[in-house]
Design an enzyme around this catalytic site. Structure first.
Site, PDB file in Angstrom:
ATOM      1  CE  LYS A  10      -7.465   2.685   3.634  1.00 53.73           C
ATOM      2  NZ  LYS A  10      -7.000   1.355   3.967  1.00 53.73           N
ATOM      3  CG  ASP A 137      -7.628   3.312  -0.670  1.00 54.11           C
ATOM      4  OD1 ASP A 137      -8.707   2.790  -0.976  1.00 54.11           O
ATOM      5  OD2 ASP A 137      -6.683   2.711  -0.133  1.00 54.11           O
TER       6      ASP A 137
END
Ligand code: C5P
Length: 297
Positions: A10, A137
């Site tokens: 990401k 995350d």
């Protein structure tokens, strides 16, 4: 039975630290975006009298509970009560300790593998709870696509980006490294523990998300921000130089991802992204933003 999943990296298109919480974590508001760079996780399930996890990895990383992929598999077996042996192979492509959530994404891919291998053993909501337990995350990495993430980073609202306007990200991770807790400490020191909200620049999260949804990349570029940059660039001058080179190579905008030190440039034109990658040399990686969610809540 053998199952395979990609564990995507990401980047943070926007990252605003809003304060420190009573539990010591930081209150975040960040848009995370899945990019096409990915590790590959393979899992073979065999019968066993005891719940067992074996992880092998080509990159010399720890293969015990210091590795989030191992921890995710253990936690899935523990919470589901499944008794089996899970043999996991991790093929690393994402640079680690880089601000790209490589470890979190490996853990999320293991959760998706277990969900496929043991249908009905845990619900989707259970999986998101496990993800949040493993790391801040991991829920985003489980979900994928593009989302505004708040709280510790584990609360997600999807941001649908236009399918007909692909975006490319050229990533550069140099030789510097940053640990996430250290990056938060440096941000605390710079902003005086986030005790005075006025010390931070204003943040227009709604405007940013609307621009992203509408494909208005100029406004996205204008509003994009990362609180970590001012705290990390002084100790990572190479990352700062790469960010400047990305901006000069025609990127619509260039930023640091997460707590760094990876920096990226965003392009809406594939040949311009290719050219920037070539000009930045071997350390540059060309990726495409993946707007479609991988696993819905
Ligand atoms: O949640 P995760 O284990 O990925 O976080 C690693 C470290 O980063 C935490 O121990 C904490 O120091 C810091 N952190 C934070 N606030 C967040 C996320 C992470 O302070 N929202």
């Amino acid at each position: 039975m053998t199952f395979t999943e990609k564990a995507y990296a990401k980047i943070n298109l926007d990252l605003y630290i809003a304060g420190v919480r009573p539990d010591g974590f930081h209150e975040l508001s960040s848009v995370m975006a899945t990019v096409s760079l990915a590790d590959i996780l393979t899992m073979t399930v065999t019968a066993s009298e005891h719940p067992t996890v074996i992880l092998s990895c080509d990159a010399g990383l720890p293969t015990d509970d210091r590795n989030l992929a191992y921890r995710a598999a253990r936690l899935f077996l523990e919470r589901s009560g499944i008794v089996a042996a899970l043999s996991l192979t991790l093929e690393k492509h994402i640079p680690y300790a880089a601000g790209l959530a490589g470890g979190s994404s490996d853990a999320a891919a293991v959760l998706r593998l277990c969900y496929r291998a043991f249908p009905g053993a845990l619900s989707r909501a259970d999986l998101f709870r496990l993800a949040a337990e493993i790391g801040s995350d991991v829920a985003f990495c489980l979900h994928g696509g593009v989302a505004r993430c708040t709280g510790r980073g584990e609360q997600l609202v999807s941001v649908a980006i236009p399918e007909n306007k692909p975006l490319y990200a050229v990533l550069v991770k140099g030789n510097e490294s940053v640990s996430t807790p250290d990056a938060f400490r440096r941000a605390d020191a710079l902003y005086d523990g986030f005790s005075d909200g006025t010390a931070l620049p204003p943040h227009d999260a709604d405007g940013f998300d609307a621009a992203l949804r509408n494909g208005d990349v100029e406004t996205v570029a204008k509003l994009s921000y990362n609180t970590f940059e001012d705290a990390i660039f002084p100790i990572c001058p190479e990352a700062k130089r790469f960010r400047e080179r990305l901006a000069a190579s025609g990127a619509i905008f260039a930023r640091m991802s997460g707590s760094g030190p990876t920096v990226y440039g965003i392009f809406d034109d594939k040949s311009a992204a290719d050219e920037a990658k070539r000009s930045l040399g071997d350390l540059a990686i060309l990726t495409a933003i993946q707007g479609a969610p991988l696993f819905k809540q």
